[in-house]
Design a protein around this motif. Structure first.
Motif, PDB file in Angstrom:
ATOM      1  N   GLY A 321       2.761  11.792  77.297  1.00 16.87           N
ATOM      2  CA  GLY A 321       3.632  12.962  77.186  1.00 16.87           C
ATOM      3  C   GLY A 321       3.316  13.984  78.268  1.00 16.87           C
ATOM      4  N   LYS A 322       2.030  14.154  78.540  1.00 17.74           N
ATOM      5  CA  LYS A 322       1.586  15.088  79.595  1.00 17.74           C
ATOM      6  C   LYS A 322       2.159  14.675  80.946  1.00 17.74           C
ATOM      7  CE  LYS A 322      -2.480  14.247  81.421  1.00 17.74           C
ATOM      8  NZ  LYS A 322      -3.949  14.090  81.606  1.00 17.74           N
ATOM      9  N   ALA A 352       7.588  23.837  80.461  1.00 17.49           N
ATOM     10  CA  ALA A 352       7.133  25.233  80.339  1.00 17.49           C
ATOM     11  C   ALA A 352       6.122  25.369  79.196  1.00 17.49           C
ATOM     12  CB  ALA A 352       8.327  26.158  80.096  1.00 17.49           C
ATOM     13  N   MET A 353       6.342  24.588  78.129  1.00 17.57           N
ATOM     14  CA  MET A 353       5.411  24.643  76.989  1.00 17.57           C
ATOM     15  C   MET A 353       4.060  24.069  77.414  1.00 17.57           C
ATOM     16  SD  MET A 353       5.778  22.588  73.456  1.00 17.57           S
ATOM     17  CE  MET A 353       6.422  23.476  72.109  1.00 17.57           C
ATOM     18  N   MET A 354       4.108  22.966  78.156  1.00 17.82           N
ATOM     19  CA  MET A 354       2.850  22.368  78.606  1.00 17.82           C
ATOM     20  C   MET A 354       2.115  23.338  79.542  1.00 17.82           C
ATOM     21  SD  MET A 354       1.949  18.815  80.434  1.00 17.82           S
ATOM     22  CE  MET A 354       2.653  19.143  82.027  1.00 17.82           C
ATOM     23  N   ALA A 355       2.861  23.931  80.464  1.00 21.27           N
ATOM     24  CA  ALA A 355       2.237  24.853  81.423  1.00 21.27           C
ATOM     25  C   ALA A 355       1.564  26.004  80.680  1.00 21.27           C
ATOM     26  CB  ALA A 355       3.282  25.361  82.408  1.00 21.27           C
ATOM     27  N   ALA A 356       2.231  26.509  79.636  1.00 13.81           N
ATOM     28  CA  ALA A 356       1.666  27.633  78.880  1.00 13.81           C
ATOM     29  C   ALA A 356       0.376  27.198  78.178  1.00 13.81           C
ATOM     30  CB  ALA A 356       2.683  28.139  77.867  1.00 13.81           C
ATOM     31  N   VAL A 397       0.445  22.524  87.018  1.00 13.92           N
ATOM     32  CA  VAL A 397      -0.320  23.751  86.699  1.00 13.92           C
ATOM     33  C   VAL A 397      -1.520  23.909  87.629  1.00 13.92           C
ATOM     34  CG1 VAL A 397       0.236  24.199  84.276  1.00 13.92           C
ATOM     35  CG2 VAL A 397      -1.501  22.503  84.822  1.00 13.92           C
ATOM     36  N   VAL A 398      -2.114  22.773  88.037  1.00  8.43           N
ATOM     37  CA  VAL A 398      -3.265  22.814  88.947  1.00  8.43           C
ATOM     38  C   VAL A 398      -2.783  23.261  90.329  1.00  8.43           C
ATOM     39  CG1 VAL A 398      -4.967  21.362  90.137  1.00  8.43           C
ATOM     40  CG2 VAL A 398      -4.591  21.090  87.671  1.00  8.43           C
ATOM     41  N   ASP A 399      -1.685  22.675  90.761  1.00 14.16           N
ATOM     42  CA  ASP A 399      -1.116  23.010  92.067  1.00 14.16           C
ATOM     43  C   ASP A 399      -0.815  24.515  92.148  1.00 14.16           C
ATOM     44  OD1 ASP A 399       0.317  21.515  94.491  1.00 14.16           O
ATOM     45  OD2 ASP A 399       1.579  23.197  93.853  1.00 14.16           O
ATOM     46  N   VAL A 400      -0.201  25.039  91.101  1.00 10.82           N
ATOM     47  CA  VAL A 400       0.145  26.466  91.084  1.00 10.82           C
ATOM     48  C   VAL A 400      -1.123  27.326  91.160  1.00 10.82           C
ATOM     49  CG1 VAL A 400       1.063  28.318  89.602  1.00 10.82           C
ATOM     50  CG2 VAL A 400       2.342  26.185  89.869  1.00 10.82           C
ATOM     51  N   ALA A 401      -2.138  26.976  90.350  1.00  5.17           N
ATOM     52  CA  ALA A 401      -3.365  27.784  90.306  1.00  5.17           C
ATOM     53  C   ALA A 401      -4.087  27.763  91.658  1.00  5.17           C
ATOM     54  CB  ALA A 401      -4.286  27.267  89.204  1.00  5.17           C
TER      55      ALA A 401
END
Ligand code: ATP
Ligand code: MG
Length: 433
Positions: A321-322, A352-356, A397-401
């Motif tokens: 799912g991830k 968006a839910m996963m990112a949060a 999320v890693v890429d964004v951070a």
């Protein structure tokens, strides 16, 4: 492919070192040697250069199965015991816990030793050469802030290599190996940061490209946080409540209630802890909870998971799912499929839910990446390139951070699953000089 390679170029074999480069990963492992100064990865599983770090003790066939067939046996419901993410047990007391498996008493040193012994045997079969020594990767930090546990983890892993039949082993930090393999992406004088986000840890190496002189390693750092922790967090936030986490349990006498204890759910969400839950005591504790639950039908799912040993099936569903939610253009729907619990039970997991759910963890990874640069006395704006390796470096999320932490750096996505073993293969040639 490897055997064809060595068959065709038999003369190359004399140039091989007898040291095997091994990337023993939390999720995937690989091995390689240097041939004429280039990394040559072993064909470790029917045309594949990576092997899932998984074992299955097959109770019917009375044998141990490794890698993808281990996964297939689990999903196929074969009678036996499946284990994954064993690297995360290194440095913990669970490593020395023994159990009866296939008629033998084994601890996890022996089990990891069996896995590494299989890697050795496959490498020897593929190359026709014996490997007595290993150059192994190691995370910079097995356990983020605990020097004693880090030292114990290295002792444990060393013992595992001896149990596998190697006579000697040396270690190289995994991101340093990746720096070696990916140095060509930098121009002379450039400062690069390896960002290796794997299944169990995040690892960083800051290095300067020196041109013909090679590379200058300026510092490494890491933390115990990777893709299996993302799975754990997603499971705790979105799946475990369906099994009764956080729900009310009635007291035996009187009308009061308390919240179901967290620990069983926490272990069920943690890849390396799942096999430890399949005991008579935990099954009985789950039945007790279900008997006294305000919503017994919800706790009944926990009972089923423990009795039918579905913990890894759940973990795989969360991981799938991830990956689906991380790839909105893919064919798989962003959801966690729990058909093994109830036909048609699919939990939506929009991106968006996963990112949060994972934003805080990704933020921590970004902070340790910046610390790596600070500790080397450099500034974040001095970094020209971020080189991403490791399966979890593919996470949005890693890429964004990381882009937020290093706004001036150019990002290069290197080979996600082989960026580390390439460097270990190269360095193996001279590791014992
Ligand atoms: N396409 C993808 N998108 C997001 N995550 C992914 C993807 N493919 C793999 N992963 C995740 O990457 C992780 C495995 O990465 P990798 O094989 O680099 O780890 P490892 O080297 O075994 O672990 P470590 O180096 O931490 O010991 C898993 O958690 C997996 O779910
Ligand atoms: Mg890795």
């Amino acid at each position: 492919m490897a055997s064809a390679f060595f068959g065709l170029y038999g003369c190359v074999m004399a140039a091989l070192s007898s040291t095997l480069g091994v990337d023993f990963g939390t999720s995937n492992s690989a091995a390689g040697v240097a041939v004429d100064g280039k990394p040559h990865l072993i064909d470790i599983e029917q045309g594949e250069q990576t092997l899932p770090t998984a074992v299955f003790f097959d109770f019917d066939e009375k044998q141990i199965v490794y890698g993808r067939p281990a996964q297939a046996a689990l999903i196929g419901g074969d009678e036996g015991r499946y284990m994954r993410a064993l690297k995360s047990l290194l440095g913990t007391s669970l490593m020395r816990e023994s159990r009866m498996l296939l008629g033998k008493r084994m601890d996890f040193i022996a089990i990891v030793g069996r896995f590494l012994g299989e890697v050795k045997a496959r490498a020897e079969a593929a190359t026709g050469q014996q490997f007595d020594r290993a150059l192994s990767g190691r995370p910079v930090m097995f356990h983020s802030s605990d020097p004693a546990r880090n030292a114990q983890a290295l002792t444990d892993l060393t013992e595992c290599y001896y149990a596998a039949g190697f006579n000697d082993v040396r270690f190289m930090p995994e991101p340093e190996a990746a720096a070696l393999a990916n140095r060509a992406y930098l121009a002379p004088g450039d400062l690069g940061l390896i960002v290796d986000i794997g299944g169990g840890t995040s690892d960083f190496t800051l290095f300067r490209q020196q041109g013909e002189a090679g590379i200058d390693i300026l510092g490494s750092n890491g933390l115990r946080l990777g893709g299996t922790d993302f799975d754990r967090q997603l499971s705790l936030s979105h799946v475990m409540p369906y099994l009764g986490m956080g729900s009310d349990i009635k007291h035996e006498f009187g009308g009061n209630t308390h919240v179901a204890p967290q620990s069983m759910f926490a272990d069920l969400a943690t890849w390396q802890k799942i096999p430890f839950l399949y005991t008579r005591e935990t099954r009985r504790a789950a039945q007790d909870l279900a008997r006294h639950a305000v919503q017994p039908e919800v706790l009944a799912r926990l009972v089923t998971v423990l009795e039918d040993e579905l913990g890894h099936d759940l973990a795989f569903a969360v991981e799938a799912g991830k990956i689906a939610a991380n790839n909105p253009n893919g064919t798989a729907l962003p959801e966690i499929k729990l058909d093994m619990l109830e036909r048609g039970l699919h939990l939506p997991l929009p991106a968006a839910m996963m990112a949060a759910t994972l934003a805080e963890m990704a933020g921590k990874i970004g902070v340790v990446a910046q610390d790596t640069v600070d500790q080397a006395g450099m500034k974040t704006e001095d970094i020209n390139k971020l080189i991403f390796v490791g399966g979890s470096s593919l996470m949005g999320v890693v890429d964004v951070a990381l882009r937020r932490a290093f706004p001036k750096a150019e990002v290069h996505q290197a080979a996600a699953l082989t960026g580390v073993v390439d460097g270990l293969a190269l360095a193996a040639a001279t590791a014992f000089d």
